[in-house]
Write a protein that holds these residues in place. Structure first.
Motif, PDB file in Angstrom:
ATOM      1  N   GLU A   1      20.710  61.128 148.987  1.00  0.00           N
ATOM      2  CA  GLU A   1      20.031  60.239 149.934  1.00  0.00           C
ATOM      3  C   GLU A   1      18.525  60.432 149.868  1.00  0.00           C
ATOM      4  OE1 GLU A   1      21.509  60.993 153.859  1.00  0.00           O
ATOM      5  OE2 GLU A   1      23.587  60.682 153.239  1.00  0.00           O
ATOM      6  N   GLU A   2      18.117  61.721 149.854  1.00  0.00           N
ATOM      7  CA  GLU A   2      16.692  62.024 149.914  1.00  0.00           C
ATOM      8  C   GLU A   2      16.365  63.274 149.116  1.00  0.00           C
ATOM      9  OE1 GLU A   2      13.830  61.890 153.569  1.00  0.00           O
ATOM     10  OE2 GLU A   2      14.691  63.897 153.465  1.00  0.00           O
ATOM     11  N   ILE A   3      15.283  63.156 148.350  1.00  0.00           N
ATOM     12  CA  ILE A   3      14.703  64.307 147.668  1.00  0.00           C
ATOM     13  C   ILE A   3      13.314  64.497 148.278  1.00  0.00           C
ATOM     14  CG2 ILE A   3      13.968  65.308 145.478  1.00  0.00           C
ATOM     15  CD1 ILE A   3      16.997  64.635 145.577  1.00  0.00           C
ATOM     16  N   ARG A   4      13.074  65.680 148.814  1.00  0.00           N
ATOM     17  CA  ARG A   4      11.774  65.996 149.407  1.00  0.00           C
ATOM     18  C   ARG A   4      11.038  66.981 148.519  1.00  0.00           C
ATOM     19  NH1 ARG A   4      13.586  67.778 155.522  1.00  0.00           N
ATOM     20  NH2 ARG A   4      14.793  65.876 155.910  1.00  0.00           N
ATOM     21  N   PHE A   5       9.755  66.757 148.394  1.00  0.00           N
ATOM     22  CA  PHE A   5       8.876  67.758 147.819  1.00  0.00           C
ATOM     23  C   PHE A   5       8.079  68.306 148.984  1.00  0.00           C
ATOM     24  CE2 PHE A   5       9.955  65.375 144.075  1.00  0.00           C
ATOM     25  CZ  PHE A   5      10.100  66.370 143.127  1.00  0.00           C
ATOM     26  N   VAL A   6       8.313  69.578 149.301  1.00  0.00           N
ATOM     27  CA  VAL A   6       7.650  70.219 150.436  1.00  0.00           C
ATOM     28  C   VAL A   6       6.521  71.059 149.865  1.00  0.00           C
ATOM     29  CG1 VAL A   6       7.944  71.686 152.453  1.00  0.00           C
ATOM     30  CG2 VAL A   6       9.839  70.239 151.675  1.00  0.00           C
ATOM     31  N   LEU A   7       5.300  70.608 150.152  1.00  0.00           N
ATOM     32  CA  LEU A   7       4.119  71.152 149.508  1.00  0.00           C
ATOM     33  C   LEU A   7       3.314  71.966 150.507  1.00  0.00           C
ATOM     34  CD1 LEU A   7       3.745  67.755 147.834  1.00  0.00           C
ATOM     35  CD2 LEU A   7       4.445  69.866 146.671  1.00  0.00           C
ATOM     36  N   PHE A   8       2.968  73.159 150.096  1.00  0.00           N
ATOM     37  CA  PHE A   8       2.411  74.153 150.995  1.00  0.00           C
ATOM     38  C   PHE A   8       1.006  73.825 151.487  1.00  0.00           C
ATOM     39  CE2 PHE A   8       0.340  78.297 151.826  1.00  0.00           C
ATOM     40  CZ  PHE A   8       1.166  78.708 152.863  1.00  0.00           C
ATOM     41  N   ASP A   9       0.190  73.176 150.652  1.00  0.00           N
ATOM     42  CA  ASP A   9      -1.182  72.910 151.087  1.00  0.00           C
ATOM     43  C   ASP A   9      -1.607  71.490 150.719  1.00  0.00           C
ATOM     44  OD1 ASP A   9      -1.821  73.015 148.351  1.00  0.00           O
ATOM     45  OD2 ASP A   9      -2.639  75.039 148.485  1.00  0.00           O
ATOM     46  N   GLN A  10      -2.771  71.105 151.190  1.00  0.00           N
ATOM     47  CA  GLN A  10      -3.259  69.740 150.968  1.00  0.00           C
ATOM     48  C   GLN A  10      -3.523  69.457 149.496  1.00  0.00           C
ATOM     49  OE1 GLN A  10      -3.317  67.484 153.571  1.00  0.00           O
ATOM     50  NE2 GLN A  10      -3.498  66.042 151.864  1.00  0.00           N
ATOM     51  N   ARG A  11      -3.995  70.450 148.786  1.00  0.00           N
ATOM     52  CA  ARG A  11      -4.267  70.279 147.350  1.00  0.00           C
ATOM     53  C   ARG A  11      -2.996  69.893 146.600  1.00  0.00           C
ATOM     54  NH1 ARG A  11      -4.341  74.413 143.624  1.00  0.00           N
ATOM     55  NH2 ARG A  11      -5.112  73.706 141.632  1.00  0.00           N
ATOM     56  N   ALA A  12      -1.904  70.576 146.877  1.00  0.00           N
ATOM     57  CA  ALA A  12      -0.628  70.257 146.234  1.00  0.00           C
ATOM     58  C   ALA A  12      -0.137  68.883 146.678  1.00  0.00           C
ATOM     59  CB  ALA A  12       0.415  71.321 146.560  1.00  0.00           C
ATOM     60  N   HIS A  13      -0.257  68.593 147.967  1.00  0.00           N
ATOM     61  CA  HIS A  13       0.161  67.280 148.475  1.00  0.00           C
ATOM     62  C   HIS A  13      -0.639  66.172 147.791  1.00  0.00           C
ATOM     63  CE1 HIS A  13       0.795  63.944 151.252  1.00  0.00           C
ATOM     64  NE2 HIS A  13       1.954  64.536 151.502  1.00  0.00           N
ATOM     65  N   ASP A  14      -1.939  66.361 147.633  1.00  0.00           N
ATOM     66  CA  ASP A  14      -2.774  65.370 146.980  1.00  0.00           C
ATOM     67  C   ASP A  14      -2.363  65.159 145.523  1.00  0.00           C
ATOM     68  OD1 ASP A  14      -4.168  65.100 149.357  1.00  0.00           O
ATOM     69  OD2 ASP A  14      -5.934  66.229 148.674  1.00  0.00           O
ATOM     70  N   ALA A  15      -2.052  66.242 144.814  1.00  0.00           N
ATOM     71  CA  ALA A  15      -1.638  66.137 143.409  1.00  0.00           C
ATOM     72  C   ALA A  15      -0.328  65.370 143.285  1.00  0.00           C
ATOM     73  CB  ALA A  15      -1.513  67.527 142.782  1.00  0.00           C
ATOM     74  N   PHE A  16       0.620  65.659 144.163  1.00  0.00           N
ATOM     75  CA  PHE A  16       1.907  64.949 144.125  1.00  0.00           C
ATOM     76  C   PHE A  16       1.743  63.506 144.545  1.00  0.00           C
ATOM     77  CE2 PHE A  16       3.758  68.941 143.197  1.00  0.00           C
ATOM     78  CZ  PHE A  16       5.056  68.726 142.785  1.00  0.00           C
ATOM     79  N   SER A  17       0.889  63.247 145.531  1.00  0.00           N
ATOM     80  CA  SER A  17       0.639  61.857 145.960  1.00  0.00           C
ATOM     81  C   SER A  17       0.057  61.047 144.807  1.00  0.00           C
ATOM     82  CB  SER A  17      -0.329  61.827 147.145  1.00  0.00           C
ATOM     83  OG  SER A  17       0.273  62.394 148.287  1.00  0.00           O
TER      84      SER A  17
END
Length: 174
Positions: free
Chosen positions: A155-171
């Motif tokens: 149903e759902e795959i989540r990428f749980v990213l520890f910091d904003q830098r990682a979130h920005d790279a995945f985004s």
């Protein structure tokens, strides 16, 4: 078709069927995500990891492979441990990194997990460049869960990213 979500946060707080652990080959805990999962999950995870080491994985879990244990005190049902490669500028190990995601999804499918939370495997202490790690992770998960002929296992795959830098790279990679 599985929904892919990105969130900034703590992977040990995810209420999902399976949490993926960026483990080391010993399966006995360590730093980063691995240490956090073992600390929060409690001794049940370590006990199952020790049993795996005493039986199927006497030499440790090979890079790119995955295996499941209980989640102990985590709000998930299972922990899927996978060993990412250490980044090397001299050798292309991207196939091993992709295998971590592919093998983790294979194990999750076998368990009947419908929701899975991933960290950014190998992008911490193992030194994998974040932008490239995000690209490989998202490409592999899409290949395994979306498009014509793909099953409806997740149903759902989540990428749980520890910091904003990682979130920005995945985004950016999404």
């Amino acid at each position: 078709m599985a929904t892919i979500r990105l969130l900034r946060g703590d992977i040990t707080e995810q209420s999902v069927d399976a949490v993926v652990n960026a483990a080391n080959s010993s399966l006995l805990g360590g730093g980063g995500v691995d240490g956090a999962i073992h600390r929060r999950g409690g001794p049940e995870i370590l006990a199952e990891c020790r049993a795996l080491r005493a039986s199927r994985y006497r030499e440790g879990l090979p890079t790119g492979r995955a295996v499941a244990t209980t989640a102990g005190r985590l709000p998930a049902r299972w922990v899927i441990h996978t060993v990412g490669p250490v980044w090397s500028p001299a050798e292309d190990r991207s196939g091993q990194l992709a295998s971590c995601y592919r093998e983790s999804l294979r194990v999750a499918r076998e368990l009947g997990a419908r929701t899975v939370a991933f960290p950014a495997v190998s992008t911490g202490a193992y030194g994998w460049p974040l932008d490239d790690g995000a690209r490989i992770a998202l490409r592999t998960v899409r290949e395994e869960t979306q498009g014509p002929g793909k099953d409806e296992a997740f149903e759902e795959i989540r990428f749980v990213l520890f910091d904003q830098r990682a979130h920005d790279a995945f985004s950016a990679a999404l």
